[in-house]
Each structure stands twice: as C-alpha cells, then as structure tokens.
Design a protein around this motif. Sequence first.
Motif, PDB file in Angstrom:
ATOM      1  N   ARG A 104       0.888  -1.109  -0.041  1.00 29.75           N
ATOM      2  CA  ARG A 104      -0.038   0.054   0.010  1.00 29.75           C
ATOM      3  C   ARG A 104       0.987   1.377   0.092  1.00 29.75           C
ATOM      4  O   ARG A 104       1.988   1.178   0.652  1.00 29.75           O
ATOM      5  CB  ARG A 104      -0.884   0.191   1.075  1.00 29.75           C
ATOM      6  CG  ARG A 104      -0.083   0.171   2.601  1.00 29.75           C
ATOM      7  CD  ARG A 104      -1.276  -0.322   3.670  1.00 29.75           C
ATOM      8  NE  ARG A 104      -0.629   0.023   4.952  1.00 29.75           N
ATOM      9  CZ  ARG A 104       0.174  -0.898   5.485  1.00 29.75           C
ATOM     10  NH1 ARG A 104       0.455  -2.186   5.205  1.00 29.75           N
ATOM     11  NH2 ARG A 104       0.692  -0.938   6.850  1.00 29.75           N
ATOM     12  N   GLY A 105       0.441   2.264  -0.405  1.00 27.70           N
ATOM     13  CA  GLY A 105       1.179   3.525  -0.773  1.00 27.70           C
ATOM     14  C   GLY A 105       1.362   4.268   0.675  1.00 27.70           C
ATOM     15  O   GLY A 105       0.742   3.858   1.721  1.00 27.70           O
ATOM     16  N   ARG A 129       6.630   0.785  -4.847  1.00 29.50           N
ATOM     17  CA  ARG A 129       5.679   1.117  -5.923  1.00 29.50           C
ATOM     18  C   ARG A 129       5.270   2.575  -5.755  1.00 29.50           C
ATOM     19  O   ARG A 129       5.224   3.432  -6.547  1.00 29.50           O
ATOM     20  CB  ARG A 129       5.210   0.169  -6.750  1.00 29.50           C
ATOM     21  CG  ARG A 129       4.449   0.481  -8.194  1.00 29.50           C
ATOM     22  CD  ARG A 129       3.607  -0.681  -8.587  1.00 29.50           C
ATOM     23  NE  ARG A 129       2.827  -0.942  -7.430  1.00 29.50           N
ATOM     24  CZ  ARG A 129       2.353  -2.092  -7.480  1.00 29.50           C
ATOM     25  NH1 ARG A 129       2.780  -3.107  -8.011  1.00 29.50           N
ATOM     26  NH2 ARG A 129       1.425  -2.584  -6.634  1.00 29.50           N
ATOM     27  N   ASP A 130       4.220   2.327  -4.824  1.00 30.04           N
ATOM     28  CA  ASP A 130       3.439   3.357  -4.477  1.00 30.04           C
ATOM     29  C   ASP A 130       3.652   4.085  -3.206  1.00 30.04           C
ATOM     30  O   ASP A 130       2.856   4.720  -2.543  1.00 30.04           O
ATOM     31  CB  ASP A 130       2.134   2.769  -4.310  1.00 30.04           C
ATOM     32  CG  ASP A 130       1.451   2.076  -5.688  1.00 30.04           C
ATOM     33  OD1 ASP A 130       1.829   2.563  -6.765  1.00 30.04           O
ATOM     34  OD2 ASP A 130       0.877   1.110  -5.396  1.00 30.04           O
ATOM     35  N   LEU A 131       4.954   4.119  -2.931  1.00 27.14           N
ATOM     36  CA  LEU A 131       5.401   4.973  -1.708  1.00 27.14           C
ATOM     37  C   LEU A 131       5.598   6.553  -1.943  1.00 27.14           C
ATOM     38  O   LEU A 131       5.411   6.753  -3.351  1.00 27.14           O
ATOM     39  CB  LEU A 131       6.619   4.462  -1.167  1.00 27.14           C
ATOM     40  CG  LEU A 131       7.039   3.086  -0.380  1.00 27.14           C
ATOM     41  CD1 LEU A 131       8.277   2.594  -0.280  1.00 27.14           C
ATOM     42  CD2 LEU A 131       5.827   2.875   0.620  1.00 27.14           C
ATOM     43  N   THR A 132       5.136   7.298  -1.213  1.00 29.57           N
ATOM     44  CA  THR A 132       5.145   8.749  -1.330  1.00 29.57           C
ATOM     45  C   THR A 132       5.881   9.411  -0.380  1.00 29.57           C
ATOM     46  O   THR A 132       6.667   8.689   0.674  1.00 29.57           O
ATOM     47  CB  THR A 132       3.804   9.347  -1.176  1.00 29.57           C
ATOM     48  OG1 THR A 132       3.346   8.899  -0.014  1.00 29.57           O
ATOM     49  CG2 THR A 132       2.807   8.346  -2.228  1.00 29.57           C
TER      50      THR A 132
END
Length: 208
Positions: free
Chosen positions: A42-43, A64-67
């Motif tokens: 999950r991001g 992939r979806d890290l912020t």
Amino acid sequence: MENPVFAAVYERAWRPTFTRLFSLGGTSTLIAGKELTDRLARGGDRRILDVACGPGTYTAQFARDLTGDGVCVGLDFSAPMLGRAVADNAAPRAVYVRGDAHRLPFADGTFDTVSCLAALYLISEPMQVIDEMVRVLAPGGEIAIFTSVRTALTALPPTRIVGAIGGYRVFGRREITARLAAAGMVDIRQTITGQGQYVVATAPPRAH
C-alpha cells in the motif's frame, strides 16, 4: 545463493515454482501471499525493510506506491542476488543493501514495516533474525513472515531427510508466533496454508 547462474533463474522460475509446492501444486499459498503482499505494498510515506530480498521482486513491489520520504530497503547477503535485484527490479524508491540478517545494519525503530518472505527457512539461526526484525521495527509497526510449517507431510522421514540435506528448516506451528510474542509483539496472526505459514504481528505503540 552465491551462484550467479542460480541468481539469474531464481526470480523467474525457482521462487514461483517453490512457492507453489507449498500448496502441492494448488493455488492456496499464492492467493494468501498475494493478499498479504498487496497489503504490504500500500502507498504512503512509509519505511519498509525487505529482509533476505533475493532478486528484489517484493522490494520493487513494496516501493512502487510509496510517497513523501517513503523507501523500501531490500537487504540480502548474496552479492549475485543483489546484482539481479539492481538489474531487474530497480525502482525510484527501492534501495538495495548487502548485509547480514543476523545483525541488521540499522538503528532501533527505523522501519514501519519489516518483512521476510520465502527465505527464513534457509537462514541459519532464524530466531536471531526474528529478534533483529523486531529490534529495527518502529512502535506500532508491522512484521510479516512467510515460511515453512510442520504438517503431517513435512514430518515424514523422507521429507525431513531431503530438507536436512538441502539446509531447509521446517518450523513448528508455534515456533514463529511464540518467538514474536516473547519479543513483545502483539496482535499476532497466523495463517497456515498447505505446507507454509503467513505470520503478521504488530509492535506495541509508543508509550506516552
């Protein structure tokens, strides 16, 4: 794991096939694994450590979806595996580090999530690795483990002999969960599917 040829085929053939063997050719292990890895991927602004990352398949997925300042660190002792990780699974928020899982090169409480998927059964002194995973986990963080479990099949003498020769360890049904509990983890959940087990646990929140 130190063989470059094995490292090259591990990601594409060996690991998917071996994981499927946990459910004796069925799909139960793959389904449970996808549910877990989707949740771990999950991001958000999260710090993730993927212990014994091999060629980085999960590391890249988790990154992939890290912020924000989010990052996923893939750690492995095998230089050839890390070479494959950099070549095949590079990602903007994925970082690969060579290190010993028995002595993780990170400060206490560094990561929000620490995983070790499909590797613990091949590591010597695995309980020490679990203790290290707990040590580097931040308060309120989560640990996720996928590994072997003792069943009627894995307890048979031929299976045990083959495992001993190949350095493959089969864990008792309470061995992993008991170690996590002893290390202070809470909300420990175990899912047994086929010949494998998924275990997730949470570190207690920071005391006020």
